[in-house]
Design an enzyme around this catalytic site. Structure first.
Site, PDB file in Angstrom:
ATOM      1  N   GLU A   1      12.126   1.984  11.531  1.00 47.84           N
ATOM      2  CA  GLU A   1      13.348   1.821  10.743  1.00 47.84           C
ATOM      3  C   GLU A   1      14.594   1.573  11.576  1.00 47.84           C
ATOM      4  O   GLU A   1      15.527   2.396  11.570  1.00 47.84           O
ATOM      5  CB  GLU A   1      13.566   3.055   9.857  1.00 47.84           C
ATOM      6  CG  GLU A   1      12.440   3.339   8.895  1.00 47.84           C
ATOM      7  CD  GLU A   1      12.796   4.434   7.873  1.00 47.84           C
ATOM      8  OE1 GLU A   1      13.824   5.087   8.044  1.00 47.84           O
ATOM      9  OE2 GLU A   1      12.030   4.603   6.916  1.00 47.84           O
TER      10      GLU A   1
ATOM     11  N   GLU B   1       5.101   4.537   5.645  1.00 45.07           N
ATOM     12  CA  GLU B   1       5.605   5.793   5.074  1.00 45.07           C
ATOM     13  C   GLU B   1       5.819   5.624   3.579  1.00 45.07           C
ATOM     14  O   GLU B   1       6.374   4.618   3.136  1.00 45.07           O
ATOM     15  CB  GLU B   1       6.968   6.218   5.656  1.00 45.07           C
ATOM     16  CG  GLU B   1       6.919   6.748   7.052  1.00 45.07           C
ATOM     17  CD  GLU B   1       8.297   7.140   7.586  1.00 45.07           C
ATOM     18  OE1 GLU B   1       9.183   7.473   6.769  1.00 45.07           O
ATOM     19  OE2 GLU B   1       8.467   7.101   8.808  1.00 45.07           O
TER      20      GLU B   1
HETATM   21  C1  GBH Z   1      12.330   7.893   6.613  1.00 47.73           C
HETATM   22  O1  GBH Z   1      13.600   7.390   6.444  1.00 47.73           O
HETATM   23  C2  GBH Z   1      12.148   8.326   8.034  1.00 47.73           C
HETATM   24  O2  GBH Z   1      11.375   7.391   8.770  1.00 47.73           O
HETATM   25  C3  GBH Z   1      11.583   9.701   8.167  1.00 47.73           C
HETATM   26  O3  GBH Z   1      11.749  10.163   9.485  1.00 47.73           O
HETATM   27  C4  GBH Z   1      12.206  10.609   7.146  1.00 47.73           C
HETATM   28  O4  GBH Z   1      11.857  11.947   7.330  1.00 47.73           O
HETATM   29  C5  GBH Z   1      11.767  10.136   5.796  1.00 47.73           C
HETATM   30  O5  GBH Z   1      12.049   8.788   5.613  1.00 47.73           O
HETATM   31  C6  GBH Z   1      12.386  10.900   4.628  1.00 47.73           C
HETATM   32  O6  GBH Z   1      13.759  10.733   4.598  1.00 47.73           O
HETATM   33  O7  GBH Z   1      20.539   4.728  -1.294  1.00 47.73           O
HETATM   34  O8  GBH Z   1      20.485   7.124  -1.610  1.00 47.73           O
HETATM   35  O9  GBH Z   1      18.882   5.731  -2.729  1.00 47.73           O
HETATM   36  C7  GBH Z   1      13.988   7.107   5.119  1.00 47.73           C
HETATM   37  C8  GBH Z   1      15.153   6.161   5.048  1.00 47.73           C
HETATM   38  C9  GBH Z   1      17.060   5.361   3.900  1.00 47.73           C
HETATM   39  C10 GBH Z   1      15.096   5.923   2.626  1.00 47.73           C
HETATM   40  C11 GBH Z   1      17.877   5.408   2.644  1.00 47.73           C
HETATM   41  C12 GBH Z   1      15.917   5.939   1.361  1.00 47.73           C
HETATM   42  C13 GBH Z   1      17.854   4.946   0.232  1.00 47.73           C
HETATM   43  C14 GBH Z   1      18.676   6.126  -0.147  1.00 47.73           C
HETATM   44  N1  GBH Z   1      15.888   6.194   3.804  1.00 47.73           N
HETATM   45  N2  GBH Z   1      17.070   5.096   1.481  1.00 47.73           N
HETATM   46  S1  GBH Z   1      19.719   5.891  -1.541  1.00 47.73           S
END
Ligand code: GBH
Length: 463
Positions: free
Chosen positions: A166, A364
């Protein structure tokens, strides 16, 4: 909905990341990373939580690998901590760090579990941040050197190599919104970081290919691609808002990585922020190295519309100053993210259409819920029925994507165990295995029992 069967050989795995699980933050020569600094800075992480101890995986490798085995999983996606391997980011290699991951990888292999290794899941050595971090290209070259060191040691054993996890989060949350380490808030810095992460990906692949000897080794990168919808698909302004989000979150990474160019609309949307002169001649050829697998992390969808101009200080979407996100009705997880299995289907199909020659893996997918253990029949149980339902519906969506022709070959649930959820500390539980943070005791949740049936039979079980 249950009863659907996945193709033979489909990979059922679970994922974790080094800083979220290992602990032992100062042991055996590990250097500090930006996440140590960030989590130790008051106000950055909920409750002041840090990964100092995390879930103590560093000292519990054998029992945790036994746990993975007992879940019937065919693969485990882990990340390697750069600050354990090259504590200063550059220069001296720490033998104890290499020995640790050798132990983990060998422990997986003797148990018949494929290690799927990610080289960078956000734990940049702090000394490199002190020299500019991902805003400078020296960091990309340092990453390539680190990749070579790991590849030399584990290249005869590791089958699947992933450069970055990511890079969207590293760039925009780390340098744009400041929600993640190193906590900087600059639109220009976040775009520099985008490029230097992409460059790091390409340079690392070049080094890995020189040293990895496992004949069936395969290479990948994991992006958290946005599945964005226009609030009103008939309104060209809303459609344009969606285009901007896709440019920043998806094509800013997939186009250079898989096609060797930056999208023209991205350059245009951000030209008041930067002239992109940090992209040097030849960089795009370096970035565009052949890979085998496109990794996708998927959690939820986003719906956007054209809105009024807003302040761009602390934005994770540089240049998208008139994009507004629209709250989605319906159930959300503990993170406040909407539950949208159809979004996974749409994203897989769209990614396959855009980049048809690649195998795809969901690296994931999972959900946070406020799980509580209960005493039952003399043992502990965690009835995480919402997570079972969430996983069931997303596996059904993935199965439909395969039927629609998407070459999806694997699926990794986030996460194997509850762990340090970045800025949320230990307040959000994503595991299919419950962890008591006082005793470090592990307890399989109902979702783990459900997932074992899926992994062992290839057939989606009843909830
Ligand atoms: C992942 O990131 C990571 O790789 C991992 O380490 C982490 O623990 C896991 O997910 C859980 O968080 O605009 O409010 O609807 C997730 C990245 C970025 C996913 C923002 C959801 C949209 C949020 N995230 N995204 S929102």
């Amino acid at each position: 909905m249950s009863g659907l069967e996945f193709p033979a050989g489909f990979t059922f795995g679970a994922a974790t990341a080094a800083y979220q699980i290992e602990g032992a933050a100062t042991e055996d020569g590990r250097g500090p990373s930006i996440w140590d600094t960030f989590s130790q800075t008051p106000g950055k992480v909920e409750n002041g939580d840090t990964g100092d101890v995390a879930i103590d995986f560093y000292h519990r490798v054998e029992e945790d690998l036994d746990l993975i085995k007992s879940l019937g999983l065919s693969a485990y996606r882990l990340s390697i901590a750069w600050p354990r391997i090259i504590p200063a980011g550059l220069g001296e290699v720490n033998e104890a760090g290499l020995a640790f991951y050798e132990k983990v990888v060998d422990g997986l292999l003797v148990r018949g579990i494929e290690p799927v290794v990610t080289l960078y899941h956000w734990d940049l050595p702090q000394p490199l941040e002190d020299r500019g971090g991902w805003t400078v290209r020296e960091t990309s070259y340092a990453f390539a050197e680190y990749a070579r060191v790991v590849g030399e040691r584990l290249g005869d054993r590791v089958a699947v190599w992933t450069t970055l996890n990511e890079p969207w989060c590293s760039a925009y949350l780390g340098y744009g919104s400041g929600d993640h380490a190193p906590g900087r808030r600059s639109e220009a810095a976040s775009l520099q970081a985008v490029h230097h992460l992409n460059l790091a990906h390409g340079l690392a692949l070049i080094e890995l290919r020189k040293v990895v000897t496992r004949p069936d080794a395969r290479y990948s990168v994991t992006n958290n691609l946005a599945m964005a919808y226009a609030a009103d698909p008939a309104n060209p302004e809303d459609v344009d808002a969606k285009r901007q989000i896709e440019a920043l979150q998806n094509r800013a990474f997939t186009d250079p990585q898989l096609r060797g160019f930056y999208p023209q609309d991205l350059l245009t949307d951000t030209k008041h922020i930067t002239d992109w002169s940090f992209v040097h001649d030849g960089d795009l050829e370096l970035i565009n190295q052949p890979i085998d697998i496109v990794g996708i992390n998927y959690y939820c969808t986003g719906t956007v519309r054209r809105g009024p101009e807003h302040s761009t200080e602390g934005t994770a979407y540089p240049g998208a100053t008139r994009v507004e996100s629209v709250e989605q009705p319906g159930p959300h997880t503990d993170m406040g993210w909407n539950i949208a299995p159809q979004g996974l289907y749409d994203l897989l199909v769209a990614t396959h259409e855009a980049y048809p020659e690649y195998e795809i893996m969901v690296t994931e997918n999972g959900a946070a819920y406020g799980d509580q253990p209960v005493e039952e029949d003399g043992g502990k149980r965690v009835h995480d029925t919402e997570r079972v339902d969430f996983l069931l519906r997303h596996f059904v969506a993935a199965h439909r994507a395969i039927e629609a022709g998407v070459p999806l070959t694997g699926y990794f649930v986030w996460s194997l165990m509850d762990n340090f959820e970045w800025a949320f500390g230990y307040t959000k539980r994503f595991g299919i295995v419950y962890v008591d943070y006082e005793t470090q005791e592990r307890t399989k949740k109902d979702s783990a029992l459900w997932y074992t049936k899926l992994a062992e039979t290839g057939v989606i079980p009843e909830a």
